[in-house]
Design a protein around this motif. Structure first.
Motif, PDB file in Angstrom:
ATOM      1  N   ASP A 170     105.187-126.244  -6.470  1.00 17.74           N
ATOM      2  CA  ASP A 170     106.138-125.792  -7.308  1.00 17.74           C
ATOM      3  C   ASP A 170     106.017-124.318  -7.219  1.00 17.74           C
ATOM      4  O   ASP A 170     107.116-123.556  -7.316  1.00 17.74           O
ATOM      5  N   HIS A 171     104.928-123.705  -7.273  1.00 23.18           N
ATOM      6  CA  HIS A 171     104.798-122.302  -6.948  1.00 23.18           C
ATOM      7  C   HIS A 171     105.448-121.772  -5.467  1.00 23.18           C
ATOM      8  O   HIS A 171     106.168-120.969  -5.500  1.00 23.18           O
ATOM      9  N   GLY A 177      96.846-122.239 -14.458  1.00 23.17           N
ATOM     10  CA  GLY A 177      98.069-123.186 -14.780  1.00 23.17           C
ATOM     11  C   GLY A 177      97.464-124.576 -14.385  1.00 23.17           C
ATOM     12  O   GLY A 177      97.781-125.533 -15.248  1.00 23.17           O
ATOM     13  N   ASP A 191      96.459-117.040 -11.428  1.00 23.47           N
ATOM     14  CA  ASP A 191      97.446-117.600 -12.166  1.00 23.47           C
ATOM     15  C   ASP A 191      97.487-119.109 -11.922  1.00 23.47           C
ATOM     16  O   ASP A 191      97.772-120.207 -12.879  1.00 23.47           O
ATOM     17  N   LEU A 192      97.643-119.368 -10.773  1.00 25.89           N
ATOM     18  CA  LEU A 192      97.669-120.926 -10.135  1.00 25.89           C
ATOM     19  C   LEU A 192      96.732-121.592 -10.723  1.00 25.89           C
ATOM     20  O   LEU A 192      96.794-122.822 -11.285  1.00 25.89           O
ATOM     21  N   VAL A 227      96.816-119.000  -0.919  1.00 23.28           N
ATOM     22  CA  VAL A 227      97.678-118.028  -1.238  1.00 23.28           C
ATOM     23  C   VAL A 227      97.228-116.544  -0.701  1.00 23.28           C
ATOM     24  O   VAL A 227      98.123-115.805  -0.748  1.00 23.28           O
ATOM     25  N   ARG A 258     109.363-121.972  -5.912  1.00 28.11           N
ATOM     26  CA  ARG A 258     109.675-120.689  -6.749  1.00 28.11           C
ATOM     27  C   ARG A 258     110.025-119.620  -5.967  1.00 28.11           C
ATOM     28  O   ARG A 258     110.703-118.637  -6.401  1.00 28.11           O
ATOM     29  N   LEU A 259     109.261-119.361  -4.699  1.00 31.93           N
ATOM     30  CA  LEU A 259     109.107-118.351  -4.022  1.00 31.93           C
ATOM     31  C   LEU A 259     110.370-118.153  -3.398  1.00 31.93           C
ATOM     32  O   LEU A 259     110.988-119.122  -2.793  1.00 31.93           O
ATOM     33  N   THR A 268      97.535-114.080  -7.748  1.00 30.22           N
ATOM     34  CA  THR A 268      98.184-115.413  -7.702  1.00 30.22           C
ATOM     35  C   THR A 268      97.417-116.591  -8.085  1.00 30.22           C
ATOM     36  O   THR A 268      97.792-117.632  -8.482  1.00 30.22           O
ATOM     37  N   HIS A 326     101.286-128.498  -8.444  1.00 31.46           N
ATOM     38  CA  HIS A 326     101.295-126.924  -9.016  1.00 31.46           C
ATOM     39  C   HIS A 326     101.741-126.036  -7.962  1.00 31.46           C
ATOM     40  O   HIS A 326     102.363-124.991  -7.974  1.00 31.46           O
ATOM     41  N   LEU A 327     100.906-126.082  -6.925  1.00 29.82           N
ATOM     42  CA  LEU A 327     100.958-125.106  -5.991  1.00 29.82           C
ATOM     43  C   LEU A 327     102.333-125.387  -5.126  1.00 29.82           C
ATOM     44  O   LEU A 327     102.790-124.476  -4.858  1.00 29.82           O
TER      45      LEU A 327
END
Lengths: 201, 276
Positions: A109-110, A77, A73-74, A65, A113-114, A70, A106-107
């Motif tokens: 999903d991130h 998480g 957070d990732l 990222v 979401r963007l 970010t 998880h990545l």
């Protein structure tokens, strides 16, 4: 007085010895057994496991990222998901594969979401590079490599970082990303060729 | 062959490229997660392990409770299955049988019946004793009538005092004779009348009594065992009183009755009047 100090010092020394011995014992244990121990309630097993994988996993996120906030957070998480899923870990599978699969999902999903306009663009990633003050110290080749990795397509970057950071085999990367082995090889080949060209140029 | 050769070359070139890339990559700055983040994650991991759910701390109790509940459920199920056929039998029972059961339910319990009979007997005994005291002369002429009844009914009384009707027989005859005595009729006349009619009356009376006793035996048939047990002390005492009365009336039959009583109730304490 002397006897008391001696007693206290000996107690401290004994405690240190036990800790060192336990840490040495933990270092010898495989990731899978550590995870099993943690799932059974041994918190110190997690400490050892975390110490082993903290830096590679963090780099995996920050180089995906290219944004420390970010990435933090990732990273947090992903570890929380690992902690929650501790009982579902099966020792037959390698811990690294299991952990990076959680991190990869998880990545993904991130990224989902963007919004499209927020999606990671190679140009912006190149611009949001490391600290300029640090860049002065780092040589030009490293800077070019960092920029080249950031400018790779997401799938190729993901596959390359999994290979470079985790040291997983191609079959294991295929299991993590959910694609075939040949797809992994192809993505790696494209990524390596791209970086070669960018470094030579 | 060419494709295989090409694949092998591609793999080689990929491996070489990866090696060079790996060397260059290791020279990149080694980013580390912030210490605060490390601490937060480690704290989270420790809390997750330390804060076990309450039921997990008492896992053995959970297992024990589950086992107990399962055992209880199975035992209840088996118990229900055992009771089910009886219930079906009750439903399939024939009409007369069900009626008999209903009659038995409607009837009083054996103890209650025994106590009521006891009360009636006491009343009758009291009347009879009064009659004996009031008209001692009347005992003589009555002896024939009494003799008839006792000869035949004493046996029934001893063997089956409840169903024989003997207990109710004597008071029905005596008050009549007493009334006649009190009303001024000569006892001799009564004896003469009794000579022919007493026997007929007696037979009719016994039929009536046996008819009265019949329903009791039919309805009590299901609870026969309980009826046998209903021979309480009061009834035995009543039998003894009957024998005493016989003795007082001068009838020699009292000896036979006493012997039978002793046979049926060996070891039962006899009153002073009979023990002499």
């Amino acid at each position: 007085m002397y006897a008391k100090e001696l007693l206290v010092n000996s107690q401290h020394a004994l405690g240190d010895l036990i800790r060192i011995g336990y840490a040495a014992f933990m270092r010898e244990i495989s990731d899978e057994k550590l995870m099993q121990r943690y799932a059974k309630g041994d918190a110190r097993a997690f400490d050892q496991l975390y110490a082993r994988h903290r830096a590679p996993l963090y780099r995996y996120f920050i180089r995906q990222v290219n944004n420390p906030a970010t990435a933090n957070d990732l990273y947090q998480g992903a570890w929380e998901k690992i902690i929650k899923a501790r009982h579902s870990f099966k020792p037959k599978a390698p811990f690294k594969v299991w952990m990076y699969r959680i991190a990869h999902n998880h990545l993904v999903d991130h990224f989902r979401r963007l919004r499209p306009e927020d999606s990671v663009e190679p140009d912006t990633l190149t611009n949001t590079g490391p600290d300029p003050s640090k860049g002065a110290i780092e040589n030009e080749q490293n800077e070019l490599l960092r920029a080249g990795i950031s400018s790779l397509p997401v799938d190729q970057r993901n596959t390359l970082l999994l290979k470079l950071e985790s040291g997983l085999k191609m079959e294991e990367i295929a299991r993590v990303t959910g694609v075939g082995r040949e797809t992994v090889k192809s993505r790696l080949r494209y990524a390596v060729n791209y970086l070669k060209r960018s470094l030579v140029e | 062959m060419n494709s295989v050769h090409n694949n092998g070359e591609n793999d080689k070139s990929l491996d070489e490229g990866m090696k060079k890339l790996d060397q260059a990559y290791t020279q990149l700055s080694d980013e580390q997660p912030p210490e605060l983040l490390d601490q937060a994650i480690l704290n989270r991991a420790h809390r997750a392990v330390e804060n076990k759910p309450h039921w997990m701390q008492f896992g053995w109790l959970h297992g024990l409770t589950t086992t107990a509940v399962v055992v209880l459920a199975i035992s209840l199920f088996l118990n229900q299955r055992e009771q089910l056929p009886d219930f079906e039998n009750d439903i399939q029972m024939s009409e007369p049988g069900r009626l008999r059961l209903e009659n038995a339910d409607k009837k009083q319990s054996p103890v209650m019946r025994a106590s009521e009979q006891d009360m009636e007997l006491k009343e009758e005994r009291g009347k009879r004793l009064d009659a004996n005291q009031a008209a001692p002369v009347a005992t003589e002429p009555q002896s024939a009538a009494v003799e008839i009844t006792i000869d035949e009914q004493a046996e029934e009384a001893v063997t089956d005092p409840l169903n024989s009707g003997y207990a109710t027989k004597i008071p029905q005859t005596k008050p009549d004779s007493i009334d006649k005595d009190l009303s001024g009729n000569e006892p001799v006349l009564e004896e003469q009348l009794l000579g022919d009619t007493a026997l007929a009356d007696d037979v009719a009376e016994r039929e009536v009594i046996s008819k009265q006793a019949e329903p009791a035996t039919v309805t009590i048939g299901l609870t026969g065992e309980i009826d046998n047990l209903a021979e309480t002390d009061a009834e035995i005492e009543q039998q003894l009183q009957e024998i005493i009365l016989l003795k007082q009336s001068g009838d020699e039959a009292w000896k036979i009755a006493l012997e039978r009583f002793k046979e049926n109730h060996p070891g039962y304490p006899l009153p002073k009047e009979l023990s002499d």
